[in-house]
Design a protein around this motif. Structure first.
Motif, PDB file in Angstrom:
ATOM      1  N   TYR A   1       0.649  -1.357   0.032  1.00 45.16           N
ATOM      2  CA  TYR A   1       0.038   0.089  -0.069  1.00 45.16           C
ATOM      3  C   TYR A   1       0.872   1.145  -0.026  1.00 45.16           C
ATOM      4  O   TYR A   1       0.509   2.340  -0.700  1.00 45.16           O
ATOM      5  N   LEU A   2       2.040   1.327   0.663  1.00 49.03           N
ATOM      6  CA  LEU A   2       2.845   2.437   0.860  1.00 49.03           C
ATOM      7  C   LEU A   2       3.280   2.786  -0.586  1.00 49.03           C
ATOM      8  O   LEU A   2       3.260   3.883  -1.318  1.00 49.03           O
ATOM      9  N   ALA A   3       3.920   1.570  -1.475  1.00 47.98           N
ATOM     10  CA  ALA A   3       4.174   1.808  -2.853  1.00 47.98           C
ATOM     11  C   ALA A   3       3.089   2.586  -3.792  1.00 47.98           C
ATOM     12  O   ALA A   3       3.317   3.484  -4.668  1.00 47.98           O
TER      13      ALA A   3
ATOM     14  N   LEU B   1       1.670  10.071  -5.476  1.00 48.64           N
ATOM     15  CA  LEU B   1       2.555  11.224  -5.128  1.00 48.64           C
ATOM     16  C   LEU B   1       3.359  11.499  -6.175  1.00 48.64           C
ATOM     17  O   LEU B   1       3.806  12.506  -6.339  1.00 48.64           O
ATOM     18  N   ARG B   2       3.984  10.444  -6.893  1.00 47.96           N
ATOM     19  CA  ARG B   2       4.996  10.679  -7.996  1.00 47.96           C
ATOM     20  C   ARG B   2       4.487  11.338  -9.141  1.00 47.96           C
ATOM     21  O   ARG B   2       4.810  12.232  -9.636  1.00 47.96           O
ATOM     22  N   VAL B   3       3.352  10.871  -9.412  1.00 51.36           N
ATOM     23  CA  VAL B   3       2.966  11.017 -10.896  1.00 51.36           C
ATOM     24  C   VAL B   3       1.868  12.566 -10.655  1.00 51.36           C
ATOM     25  O   VAL B   3       1.797  13.375 -11.558  1.00 51.36           O
ATOM     26  N   LEU B   4       1.473  12.823  -9.279  1.00 48.29           N
ATOM     27  CA  LEU B   4       0.678  14.032  -9.012  1.00 48.29           C
ATOM     28  C   LEU B   4       1.339  14.439  -7.828  1.00 48.29           C
ATOM     29  O   LEU B   4       0.658  14.545  -6.727  1.00 48.29           O
ATOM     30  N   PRO B   5       2.457  15.329  -8.111  1.00 42.32           N
ATOM     31  CA  PRO B   5       3.302  15.646  -6.848  1.00 42.32           C
ATOM     32  C   PRO B   5       2.501  16.812  -6.028  1.00 42.32           C
ATOM     33  O   PRO B   5       2.745  16.978  -4.820  1.00 42.32           O
ATOM     34  N   ASP B   6       1.505  17.529  -6.623  1.00 38.00           N
ATOM     35  CA  ASP B   6       0.819  18.513  -5.940  1.00 38.00           C
ATOM     36  C   ASP B   6      -0.362  17.877  -5.007  1.00 38.00           C
ATOM     37  O   ASP B   6      -1.070  18.649  -4.344  1.00 38.00           O
ATOM     38  N   THR B   7      -0.731  16.430  -4.949  1.00 42.87           N
ATOM     39  CA  THR B   7      -1.666  16.116  -4.381  1.00 42.87           C
ATOM     40  C   THR B   7      -1.470  16.386  -2.867  1.00 42.87           C
ATOM     41  O   THR B   7      -0.563  16.084  -2.059  1.00 42.87           O
ATOM     42  N   GLU B   8      -2.739  16.669  -2.267  1.00 45.78           N
ATOM     43  CA  GLU B   8      -2.769  17.102  -0.710  1.00 45.78           C
ATOM     44  C   GLU B   8      -3.643  16.163  -0.195  1.00 45.78           C
ATOM     45  O   GLU B   8      -3.585  16.312   1.280  1.00 45.78           O
ATOM     46  N   ASN B   9      -4.820  15.340  -0.824  1.00 46.38           N
ATOM     47  CA  ASN B   9      -5.706  14.604  -0.089  1.00 46.38           C
ATOM     48  C   ASN B   9      -6.077  13.327  -0.884  1.00 46.38           C
ATOM     49  O   ASN B   9      -6.125  13.466  -2.125  1.00 46.38           O
ATOM     50  N   VAL B  10      -5.832  12.322  -0.265  1.00 47.41           N
ATOM     51  CA  VAL B  10      -6.233  11.004  -0.916  1.00 47.41           C
ATOM     52  C   VAL B  10      -7.529  10.242  -0.238  1.00 47.41           C
ATOM     53  O   VAL B  10      -7.270   9.991   0.848  1.00 47.41           O
ATOM     54  N   THR B  11      -8.431  10.330  -1.161  1.00 53.41           N
ATOM     55  CA  THR B  11      -9.605   9.544  -0.431  1.00 53.41           C
ATOM     56  C   THR B  11      -9.586   8.091  -0.669  1.00 53.41           C
ATOM     57  O   THR B  11      -9.570   7.552  -2.042  1.00 53.41           O
ATOM     58  N   VAL B  12      -9.821   7.336   0.405  1.00 47.25           N
ATOM     59  CA  VAL B  12      -9.301   5.848   0.348  1.00 47.25           C
ATOM     60  C   VAL B  12     -10.895   5.197   0.290  1.00 47.25           C
ATOM     61  O   VAL B  12     -11.576   5.450   1.304  1.00 47.25           O
TER      62      VAL B  12
ATOM     63  N   ALA C   1       0.099   1.316   6.980  1.00 51.72           N
ATOM     64  CA  ALA C   1       1.063   1.151   5.904  1.00 51.72           C
ATOM     65  C   ALA C   1       1.284   2.774   5.343  1.00 51.72           C
ATOM     66  O   ALA C   1       2.648   2.910   5.175  1.00 51.72           O
ATOM     67  N   VAL C   2       0.464   3.549   5.587  1.00 47.76           N
ATOM     68  CA  VAL C   2       0.729   4.896   5.070  1.00 47.76           C
ATOM     69  C   VAL C   2       1.059   6.110   6.171  1.00 47.76           C
ATOM     70  O   VAL C   2       1.316   7.036   5.817  1.00 47.76           O
ATOM     71  N   LYS C   3       1.277   5.537   7.426  1.00 41.56           N
ATOM     72  CA  LYS C   3       1.743   6.414   8.403  1.00 41.56           C
ATOM     73  C   LYS C   3       3.065   7.208   7.949  1.00 41.56           C
ATOM     74  O   LYS C   3       3.334   8.602   8.417  1.00 41.56           O
ATOM     75  N   PRO C   4       4.049   6.676   7.388  1.00 40.49           N
ATOM     76  CA  PRO C   4       5.204   7.581   6.794  1.00 40.49           C
ATOM     77  C   PRO C   4       4.555   8.685   5.919  1.00 40.49           C
ATOM     78  O   PRO C   4       5.470   9.810   6.085  1.00 40.49           O
ATOM     79  N   LEU C   5       3.580   8.691   5.295  1.00 38.75           N
ATOM     80  CA  LEU C   5       3.083   9.946   4.617  1.00 38.75           C
ATOM     81  C   LEU C   5       2.218  10.830   5.356  1.00 38.75           C
ATOM     82  O   LEU C   5       1.625  11.824   4.688  1.00 38.75           O
ATOM     83  N   ALA C   6       2.019  10.724   6.611  1.00 34.32           N
ATOM     84  CA  ALA C   6       0.910  11.511   7.425  1.00 34.32           C
ATOM     85  C   ALA C   6       1.352  13.010   7.247  1.00 34.32           C
ATOM     86  O   ALA C   6       0.216  13.815   7.179  1.00 34.32           O
TER      87      ALA C   6
ATOM     88  N   PHE D   1      -5.643  11.981   4.657  1.00 33.24           N
ATOM     89  CA  PHE D   1      -6.413  10.769   4.064  1.00 33.24           C
ATOM     90  C   PHE D   1      -7.693  10.789   4.254  1.00 33.24           C
ATOM     91  O   PHE D   1      -7.947  11.203   5.703  1.00 33.24           O
ATOM     92  N   THR D   2      -8.707  10.472   3.627  1.00 32.06           N
ATOM     93  CA  THR D   2     -10.119  10.509   3.963  1.00 32.06           C
ATOM     94  C   THR D   2     -10.665   9.200   3.598  1.00 32.06           C
ATOM     95  O   THR D   2     -10.587   8.589   2.645  1.00 32.06           O
ATOM     96  N   TRP D   3     -11.508   8.613   4.641  1.00 29.42           N
ATOM     97  CA  TRP D   3     -11.855   7.298   4.703  1.00 29.42           C
ATOM     98  C   TRP D   3     -13.492   7.513   4.445  1.00 29.42           C
ATOM     99  O   TRP D   3     -14.165   8.042   5.020  1.00 29.42           O
ATOM    100  N   THR D   4     -13.937   6.177   3.539  1.00 35.58           N
ATOM    101  CA  THR D   4     -15.300   6.269   3.019  1.00 35.58           C
ATOM    102  C   THR D   4     -16.080   5.293   3.748  1.00 35.58           C
ATOM    103  O   THR D   4     -17.468   5.153   3.603  1.00 35.58           O
ATOM    104  N   ASN D   5     -15.768   4.675   4.906  1.00 35.15           N
ATOM    105  CA  ASN D   5     -16.271   3.501   5.551  1.00 35.15           C
ATOM    106  C   ASN D   5     -17.485   4.197   6.370  1.00 35.15           C
ATOM    107  O   ASN D   5     -18.510   3.398   6.530  1.00 35.15           O
ATOM    108  N   HIS D   6     -17.601   5.215   6.642  1.00 36.58           N
ATOM    109  CA  HIS D   6     -18.816   6.049   7.122  1.00 36.58           C
ATOM    110  C   HIS D   6     -19.841   6.606   6.057  1.00 36.58           C
ATOM    111  O   HIS D   6     -20.897   7.158   6.529  1.00 36.58           O
ATOM    112  N   LEU D   7     -19.692   6.427   4.966  1.00 39.04           N
ATOM    113  CA  LEU D   7     -20.531   7.115   3.670  1.00 39.04           C
ATOM    114  C   LEU D   7     -21.512   5.974   3.149  1.00 39.04           C
ATOM    115  O   LEU D   7     -20.876   4.713   2.947  1.00 39.04           O
ATOM    116  N   SER D   8     -22.581   6.474   3.003  1.00 38.23           N
ATOM    117  CA  SER D   8     -23.359   5.609   1.898  1.00 38.23           C
ATOM    118  C   SER D   8     -22.881   5.680   0.731  1.00 38.23           C
ATOM    119  O   SER D   8     -22.014   6.558   0.366  1.00 38.23           O
ATOM    120  N   PHE D   9     -23.037   4.577  -0.421  1.00 39.31           N
ATOM    121  CA  PHE D   9     -22.419   4.983  -1.810  1.00 39.31           C
ATOM    122  C   PHE D   9     -22.984   6.144  -2.287  1.00 39.31           C
ATOM    123  O   PHE D   9     -22.265   6.903  -3.056  1.00 39.31           O
TER     124      PHE D   9
END
Length: 484
Positions: free
Chosen positions: A29-31, A37-48, A66-71, A76-84
């Motif tokens: 997951y880290l890779a 982040l490599r192909v879009l270096p300006d990325t500020e938020n990732v929705t998982v 896995a992604v703690k080193p990138l904190a 990161f935004t998680w969608t487990n609390h959202l309906s589809f």
């Protein structure tokens, strides 16, 4: 039994029998996030994207670890609390510099179960941010790409284990290293959609689904067209050069023709010079005699002014007569203009000039010369000097043809008539012996002549002039005698 494509963290080796073998995979997951982040270096938020089922919650925890080193680098935004439905709204309203990482969507927060790829397809349709995943089965449709778990790699390992088991090897003794991400590959269409430059891709990446350029797609057709255009351009250039050369030759030929016509007319003027000298002698002699008379009147003690005035009027009249004769002579010698520069000319006016020029010569030869036919202006588009040249040549040849005729039978007529389609017909006829039938088609040929001292140019020049203006000239014998 062979268990394949199972993530190594989900394998419970203690529960496997001696007849079981596993071909595990390893999801880095880290890779995967670092690829975003490599192909879009300006990325500020990732929705998982992850659901609420137990397995999905397991992977949410694994991804978070896995992604703690990138904190400090990205949130990161998680969608487990959202309906589809809420997830779709969220994806459609993401701020700039956002990306989506697709993990799983089995059960959403509303308890709705999602099967197959339908959820990802619907998300892709509304999302305003690029979607990434590690699952190769989504590649070519909804995701941008990156390092993926390749189905082919897993299949090869699975087939290799099956072959070993069929060969008699004990399944529990077969230990397989986990299948990891393959070389990165990206969907060119998604890269174009989200403005991802190829310079940002990891080394060794493969770009698929690239649309061929017009050159790549139609290389042979374009080459053939360019070659055809090159050949056509060369031919057009050659034709233009030929046309330029031909126009120069035509211009030179016209100039030479004008020179020949002028020389021919000068020769005719020379032949008629005696007649002009005779005509000019009459008014000049009259002027001299009247001048002597005025001198005599002035020598008297009482000059008779009335008679002197009459003498002066006579001198002016004689002078006008001489000027008219000189004007006609100049007109005969005038150099013609280019036949391409046409103007409206009164044909009857040209005939009148011809009769005036030839009148003295006709009287000298005892030829009755007259015009008849259409009255009033006959407008044609031609140079008046050219028309005069044709009429003089034809009338002179007509008079030459009657040299052996009795003097009282020598007649030359110039007749005009209007024909259909606004065409004008001019007939120059004589009362001579006619033209021998065997040579009637040759008399307009250059240098053809029956005169001892003729040049053979007069009728040839007449034909050239008439042809220049789109006319037609021919000769024929008249039923009542003579030719026309």
């Amino acid at each position: 039994m062979v268990f394949t494509a199972v993530e190594e963290r989900r394998v419970q080796f203690s529960e496997l029998s001696k007849n079981d073998a596993v071909v595990p995979v390893r999801i880095d997951y880290l890779a995967a996030i670092e690829n975003i982040l490599r192909v879009l270096p300006d990325t500020e938020n990732v929705t998982v994207v992850v659901g609420t089922s137990p397995i999905e919650q397991f992977w949410r925890e694994e991804i978070g670890k896995a992604v703690k080193p990138l904190a400090n680098r990205v949130s990161f935004t998680w969608t487990n609390h959202l309906s589809f439905a809420d997830l779709l709204k969220h994806a459609a309203a993401l701020p700039p510099r956002s990306a989506i990482f697709w993990e799983l969507m089995i059960v959403d927060a509303a308890g709705v179960v999602h099967e197959g790829n339908t959820a990802l397809t619907r998300l892709h349709a509304v999302s305003n941010a690029p979607i990434f995943s590690y699952d190769e089965s989504f590649f070519g449709r909804e995701i941008v790409g990156g390092p993926l778990l390749a189905v082919l790699d897993t299949s090869r390992q699975t087939a290799a284990v099956a072959v070993r088991m069929l060969a008699g090897e004990k399944a529990s003794d077969i230990k397989i290293t986990s299948v990891e991400f393959s070389r990165p590959k990206f969907d060119w269409r998604e890269m174009q959609r989200w403005g991802i430059s190829e310079r940002r891709l990891p080394p060794g990446s493969t770009v698929l689904f690239r649309e061929l350029t017009a050159w790549e797609r139609y290389r042979w057709q374009i080459t053939s067209i360019l070659l055809a255009l090159l050949v056509q351009s060369a031919m057009i250039t050659w034709l233009l050069v030929e046309r330029f050369g031909r126009r120069r030759a035509e211009t030179r030929s016209r100039k030479l023709s004008l020179d020949v016509i002028h020389l021919n007319r000068a020769a005719e003027a020379g032949a008629l010079s005696a007649s002009f000298a005779h005509d000019l002698g009459q008014p000049t002699l009259a002027i001299a005699l009247i001048a002597q008379r005025v001198e005599t009147l002035l020598s008297k003690d009482r000059p008779e002014l009335g008679k002197i005035k009459e003498a002066v009027v006579d001198i002016n009249r004689a002078n006008d007569h001489a000027a008219a004769i000189i004007k006609q002579f100049r007109k005969l010698l005038k150099r013609t203009s280019d036949p391409e520069i046409q103007q409206e000319t009164d044909l009857n006016g040209a005939i009148a000039d011809a009769l005036s020029i030839l009148s003295t010569e006709a009287n000298h030869r005892q030829v009755v010369l007259h015009a008849e036919g259409h009255k009033g202006p006959l407008l044609v588009r031609a140079d008046p000097i050219h028309l005069l040249q044709v009429l003089l040549n034809l009338a002179t040849n007509a008079m030459d043809a009657m040299v052996d005729n009795p003097s009282d039978t020598r007649r030359v007529a110039i007749r005009t008539a209007m024909r259909a389609d606004s065409k004008v017909e001019v007939v120059v006829s004589d009362s001579g012996p006619g033209i021998p039938e065997q040579v009637i088609d040759e008399i307009f040929d250059t240098f053809y002549t029956t005169k001892p001292h003729g040049t053979g140019l007069g009728l040839s020049i007449a034909r050239t002039i008439v042809d220049t203006y789109g006319g037609k000239i021919w000769a024929e014998n008249c039923a009542q005698g003579g030719a026309a």
